[in-house]
Design an enzyme around this catalytic site. Sequence first.
Site, PDB file in Angstrom:
ATOM      1  N   GLY A  36       0.844  -1.205   0.000  1.00 47.82           N
ATOM      2  CA  GLY A  36       0.000   0.000   0.000  1.00 47.82           C
ATOM      3  C   GLY A  36       0.873   1.247   0.000  1.00 47.82           C
ATOM      4  N   HIS A  37       1.875   1.271   0.895  1.00 47.67           N
ATOM      5  CA  HIS A  37       2.820   2.392   0.926  1.00 47.67           C
ATOM      6  C   HIS A  37       3.575   2.468  -0.406  1.00 47.67           C
ATOM      7  CE1 HIS A  37       2.722   1.182   5.349  1.00 47.67           C
ATOM      8  NE2 HIS A  37       2.312   2.435   5.394  1.00 47.67           N
ATOM      9  N   ARG A 187      -0.809  -3.152  10.706  1.00 49.86           N
ATOM     10  CA  ARG A 187      -1.321  -3.844  11.896  1.00 49.86           C
ATOM     11  C   ARG A 187      -1.816  -5.264  11.598  1.00 49.86           C
ATOM     12  NH1 ARG A 187      -3.151   1.714  13.545  1.00 49.86           N
ATOM     13  NH2 ARG A 187      -2.118   2.117  15.527  1.00 49.86           N
TER      14      ARG A 187
HETATM   15  P1  AMP Z   1       0.531   4.479   7.853  1.00 48.26           P
HETATM   16  O1  AMP Z   1       1.968   4.061   7.748  1.00 48.26           O
HETATM   17  O2  AMP Z   1      -0.386   3.377   8.230  1.00 48.26           O
HETATM   18  O3  AMP Z   1       0.362   5.729   8.671  1.00 48.26           O
HETATM   19  O4  AMP Z   1       0.081   4.883   6.373  1.00 48.26           O
HETATM   20  C1  AMP Z   1       0.818   5.808   5.626  1.00 48.26           C
HETATM   21  C2  AMP Z   1       0.040   6.111   4.363  1.00 48.26           C
HETATM   22  O5  AMP Z   1      -0.163   4.914   3.626  1.00 48.26           O
HETATM   23  C3  AMP Z   1      -1.354   6.685   4.651  1.00 48.26           C
HETATM   24  O6  AMP Z   1      -1.644   7.682   3.696  1.00 48.26           O
HETATM   25  C4  AMP Z   1      -2.235   5.472   4.479  1.00 48.26           C
HETATM   26  O7  AMP Z   1      -3.568   5.790   4.116  1.00 48.26           O
HETATM   27  C5  AMP Z   1      -1.537   4.759   3.343  1.00 48.26           C
HETATM   28  N1  AMP Z   1      -1.906   3.339   3.311  1.00 48.26           N
HETATM   29  C6  AMP Z   1      -1.905   2.466   4.346  1.00 48.26           C
HETATM   30  N2  AMP Z   1      -2.384   1.263   3.948  1.00 48.26           N
HETATM   31  C7  AMP Z   1      -2.689   1.385   2.634  1.00 48.26           C
HETATM   32  C8  AMP Z   1      -3.242   0.501   1.655  1.00 48.26           C
HETATM   33  N3  AMP Z   1      -3.570  -0.759   1.937  1.00 48.26           N
HETATM   34  N4  AMP Z   1      -3.427   0.974   0.399  1.00 48.26           N
HETATM   35  C9  AMP Z   1      -3.108   2.262   0.088  1.00 48.26           C
HETATM   36  N5  AMP Z   1      -2.586   3.144   0.967  1.00 48.26           N
HETATM   37  C10 AMP Z   1      -2.383   2.721   2.224  1.00 48.26           C
END
Ligand code: AMP
Length: 283
Positions: A36-37, A187
């Site tokens: 996703g990232h 998570r």
């Molecule tokens: P986090 O590290 O969880 O704070 O996420 C960092 C960025 O990655 C945020 O903009 C999230 O929305 C995005 N993100 C997290 N999981 C996904 C995913 N499965 N698909 C797309 N973007 C994601």
Amino acid sequence: MRLISSIEAVRRETLLMALERKRVGFVPTMGSLHDGHRSLIERAVKDNHFVIASIFVNPLQFGDGEDLDSYPRSIKKDKQIAEKAGVDILFVPEVKDMYPSEITTKVVVSKLSQLWEGASREGHFDGVSTVVTKLFGIVGPCTAYFGEKDFQQLQIIRQMVVDLNLPVKVVGAPTVREADSLAMSSRNIYLSSEERLAAPILRVALDEGLNLVRLGERDPLVVMALMKQIVESEPLAVLDYVAAVNAHNLQIPKMLHAEIRLLVAALIGKTRLLDNDGLTLTE
Ligand code: AMP
């Protein structure tokens, strides 16, 4: 790729980029990077001359009893993923530099941040909007990429950028999913194998909710009742909320119309998962 932890060093780099009229893409994360990232980084690489990704597990957005201390950290692997995806600077500031003393200025995006996730996690979005404002202040003018996976967060950041005239263009990117449709999340590794099998129930609830809307249902409460029933049919799931909302103000309308978003959050075992999806109604 350069790994930089100094705020001043990143500032110097982005000032140079601005002087050279280079477009800067910025992807803020909390690390433990997954596909996703990676999709956000790749989009940023495609659109810009220079890409900065940040990794910062922001204490301000975790409540008491939440998983700040146990939040997954994997900087070695993250470096490899970021470099391969085309990041130029991986910015990994330390807590003591981001918050050298008790923070007295907070950014609060009222209304939007009180709903849904905000109601379940008091103060969470104030922590998010404050740290993102700080990061935007450090990086300067840029295009910033956020996942639709955290849809409420994305809408809050959009609102904040408009309200505060920040020199940032916000781009939302689609949710990347596992083969069985579970939205990727740092998570997810908390899930036991049994819980992992149960987790896609969130996506099932969204799909069935959207199907009902496509079939003509316009009463949000009927759609929400179906989604609730589906999540509650999974013995390992404890529902937090389902919602069928207007995609802009995230409020439940009297009748569904125009851009709508379905939201769901549930505990699977001890792990809190969220997901969402939407569509645009033309009639
Ligand atoms: P986090 O590290 O969880 O704070 O996420 C960092 C960025 O990655 C945020 O903009 C999230 O929305 C995005 N993100 C997290 N999981 C996904 C995913 N499965 N698909 C797309 N973007 C994601």
